[in-house]
Design an enzyme around this catalytic site. Sequence first.
Site, mmCIF file in Angstrom:
data_model
loop_
_atom_site.group_PDB
_atom_site.id
_atom_site.type_symbol
_atom_site.label_atom_id
_atom_site.label_comp_id
_atom_site.label_asym_id
_atom_site.label_seq_id
_atom_site.Cartn_x
_atom_site.Cartn_y
_atom_site.Cartn_z
ATOM 1 N N HIS A 26 10.948 -0.767 2.333
ATOM 2 C CA HIS A 26 11.375 -1.186 0.989
ATOM 3 C C HIS A 26 10.548 -2.393 0.523
ATOM 4 C CE1 HIS A 26 14.655 -2.087 -2.060
ATOM 5 N NE2 HIS A 26 14.066 -3.273 -1.965
ATOM 6 N N GLU A 27 10.411 -3.402 1.378
ATOM 7 C CA GLU A 27 9.683 -4.606 1.001
ATOM 8 C C GLU A 27 8.179 -4.337 0.880
ATOM 9 O OE1 GLU A 27 10.868 -7.355 -0.077
ATOM 10 O OE2 GLU A 27 12.935 -6.699 0.258
ATOM 11 N N HIS A 30 7.404 -2.932 -2.505
ATOM 12 C CA HIS A 30 7.314 -3.952 -3.555
ATOM 13 C C HIS A 30 5.917 -4.561 -3.577
ATOM 14 C CE1 HIS A 30 11.433 -4.050 -4.853
ATOM 15 N NE2 HIS A 30 11.935 -4.462 -3.696
#
Length: 234
Positions: A26-27, A30
């Site tokens: 997820h990170e 980003h």
Amino acid sequence: MLNLSPTHLVMVAISVGLVMISAVLHEVAHGWVAYRLGDPTAKNAGRLTLNPAKHLDPVGSVILPLVMALVGGPIFAFAKPVPYNPNNLRHQRTDEVLVALAGPACNLLQALVGALACRLLFGPIMETTASGTYLLTDSDAVYWAYQILSSYVYVNLMLMFFNLIPLPPLDGSHVVQLFLKGNARMSYYKIQAYSMPILLIVLYLIPMITPWDPLNWYLDVTAGNLSYALLGIA
């Protein structure tokens, strides 16, 4: 009351491990989207890597999901936020939204991949009885393989829908900001100072003092129902 049965403890360990993997991806998503849109901050900080040590937060990535799994609550977590500078983005107003949504989109992609793998690998054998009980038992290796994949689907959907809540600092707040201007936008920024207390109230205080658990209800309606649909569970 804590469930300390061996089967439950194994599932807790599996769930926490899956949350860690999902939160790291997820990170990274980003940071990768920010890099593609003109901001090299995450890349320069060495955060465009799948090395968990670069991303995991001891409290948010380990202790929080572990405690929530043990008490039977919704399992979610957070990793160290990937740094980025919105001033480097080519189209700051819209690109901020794309960077924010990259994380939930990555969780959705992981869920879809996991669901497809479940259907391809276990669809023919994971039939259910009329009462909905799986024919395989927890002593069967296939059962555990299915549990890992199906949990991977559910964990990612929970992370996705939780992060889409339009409350700072969650990713969904950036979508709201896109439609705010002037004083309304500045007022919404001020809410960020109170975002964690508000989250704690929703997560813990409301369920303690009322019979209503808004977060569990929200995740059941969203992540729960979608995971059942993707996995083909009636």
